[in-house]
Design a protein around this motif. Structure first.
Motif, PDB file in Angstrom:
ATOM      1  N   TYR A   1      -4.102  -1.966  -5.093  1.00  0.00           N
ATOM      2  CA  TYR A   1      -5.423  -2.282  -4.584  1.00  0.00           C
ATOM      3  C   TYR A   1      -6.471  -1.534  -5.393  1.00  0.00           C
ATOM      4  CZ  TYR A   1      -2.782  -4.144  -0.699  1.00  0.00           C
ATOM      5  OH  TYR A   1      -1.899  -4.852   0.050  1.00  0.00           O
TER       6      TYR A   1
ATOM      7  N   TRP B   1      -3.570   3.414   5.198  1.00  0.00           N
ATOM      8  CA  TRP B   1      -3.809   1.969   5.348  1.00  0.00           C
ATOM      9  C   TRP B   1      -2.479   1.236   5.471  1.00  0.00           C
ATOM     10  CZ3 TRP B   1      -7.753  -0.638   6.822  1.00  0.00           C
ATOM     11  CH2 TRP B   1      -9.044  -0.217   6.531  1.00  0.00           C
TER      12      TRP B   1
ATOM     13  N   PHE C   1     -11.335  -3.211   4.704  1.00  0.00           N
ATOM     14  CA  PHE C   1     -10.517  -3.263   3.491  1.00  0.00           C
ATOM     15  C   PHE C   1     -11.126  -4.194   2.438  1.00  0.00           C
ATOM     16  CE2 PHE C   1      -6.222  -4.197   1.579  1.00  0.00           C
ATOM     17  CZ  PHE C   1      -5.877  -2.873   1.308  1.00  0.00           C
TER      18      PHE C   1
ATOM     19  N   ALA D   1     -11.539  -3.399  -1.330  1.00  0.00           N
ATOM     20  CA  ALA D   1     -10.306  -3.174  -2.069  1.00  0.00           C
ATOM     21  C   ALA D   1      -9.660  -4.482  -2.526  1.00  0.00           C
ATOM     22  CB  ALA D   1      -9.321  -2.383  -1.224  1.00  0.00           C
TER      23      ALA D   1
ATOM     24  N   ALA E   1       0.827  -1.205   0.000  1.00  0.00           N
ATOM     25  CA  ALA E   1       0.000   0.000   0.000  1.00  0.00           C
ATOM     26  C   ALA E   1       0.867   1.263   0.000  1.00  0.00           C
ATOM     27  CB  ALA E   1      -0.940   0.002   1.201  1.00  0.00           C
TER      28      ALA E   1
ATOM     29  N   ASP F   1       0.156   2.567  -4.628  1.00  0.00           N
ATOM     30  CA  ASP F   1      -1.252   2.848  -4.307  1.00  0.00           C
ATOM     31  C   ASP F   1      -2.215   2.225  -5.309  1.00  0.00           C
ATOM     32  OD1 ASP F   1      -0.673   4.262  -2.066  1.00  0.00           O
ATOM     33  OD2 ASP F   1      -0.933   6.235  -2.970  1.00  0.00           O
TER      34      ASP F   1
ATOM     35  N   GLN G   1      -9.069   0.843  -6.486  1.00  0.00           N
ATOM     36  CA  GLN G   1      -9.439   2.172  -6.020  1.00  0.00           C
ATOM     37  C   GLN G   1     -10.930   2.357  -6.246  1.00  0.00           C
ATOM     38  OE1 GLN G   1      -7.263   4.474  -4.735  1.00  0.00           O
ATOM     39  NE2 GLN G   1      -5.575   3.039  -4.886  1.00  0.00           N
TER      40      GLN G   1
ATOM     41  N   ASP H   1      -6.697   7.244   2.874  1.00  0.00           N
ATOM     42  CA  ASP H   1      -5.679   7.147   1.850  1.00  0.00           C
ATOM     43  C   ASP H   1      -4.955   5.802   2.005  1.00  0.00           C
ATOM     44  OD1 ASP H   1      -3.888   8.152  -0.189  1.00  0.00           O
ATOM     45  OD2 ASP H   1      -2.426   8.380   1.441  1.00  0.00           O
ATOM     46  N   TYR H   2      -4.536   5.199   0.908  1.00  0.00           N
ATOM     47  CA  TYR H   2      -3.860   3.906   1.005  1.00  0.00           C
ATOM     48  C   TYR H   2      -2.516   4.018   1.725  1.00  0.00           C
ATOM     49  CZ  TYR H   2      -7.366   1.437  -1.598  1.00  0.00           C
ATOM     50  OH  TYR H   2      -8.539   0.852  -1.979  1.00  0.00           O
ATOM     51  N   THR H   3      -1.948   5.205   1.781  1.00  0.00           N
ATOM     52  CA  THR H   3      -0.738   5.387   2.577  1.00  0.00           C
ATOM     53  C   THR H   3      -1.061   5.208   4.059  1.00  0.00           C
ATOM     54  OG1 THR H   3       0.137   6.898   0.919  1.00  0.00           O
ATOM     55  CG2 THR H   3       1.141   6.975   3.099  1.00  0.00           C
TER      56      THR H   3
END
Length: 141
Positions: A41, A56, A99, A102, A34, A38, A43, A52-54
């Motif tokens: 996964y 996560w 999650f 995703a 992640a 990004d 979106q 934000d995936y950051t």
């Protein structure tokens, strides 16, 4: 294993400890993916919690590291590690359910293993103890 007093149902506890180590590694791996990519996964706007995936990624890294360490401590017979293991498995289930949209296949596998870990830690938790703690696995002492 050295440092463990073996009892009749020690297998599920060893399973739980090993699976916690594996789950921790999986969470760390998911976190790195992640953080690095990004777009890996799916979106979409169907996530239960919009982050934000950051974010996560950092969450998975944190949870994964703690689960990984607690897994080793379960193998050493630490009571606190079993308690932490159950709590973190529940947190892992919640994080993975959020999650789900995703990455549904991976999430389903992670939740299933978390449930098995909770079962093993709660049902057979007293079967692995540090040496010299005494007590019987068949009584509540």
């Amino acid at each position: 294993m050295p440092g463990l007093e073996r009892r009749g149902w020690v297998g599920p506890i060893i399973f739980a400890g090993v699976m916690m180590i594996v789950l921790g590694a999986f969470h760390v791996f998911q976190g790195f993916v992640a953080l690095v990519n990004d777009d890996f996964y799916v979106q979409n706007d169907r996530l239960a919690i919009h982050l934000d995936y950051t974010a996560w990624g950092w969450g998975h890294l944190l949870v994964g590291t703690v689960v990984f360490v607690a897994g080793f401590c379960v193998l050493l017979g630490q009571v606190w590690a079993r308690i932490v293991g159950v709590i973190l498995a529940v947190v892992s289930i919640l994080v993975n359910i959020a999650f789900l949209a995703a990455y549904p296949g991976w999430t389903t596998i992670m939740v299933a293993v978390d449930v098995l870990v909770i079962w093993a830690l709660t049902f057979h938790g007293r079967e692995v103890r540090p040496p010299g703690t005494g007590g019987s696995p068949y009584r509540g002492d």
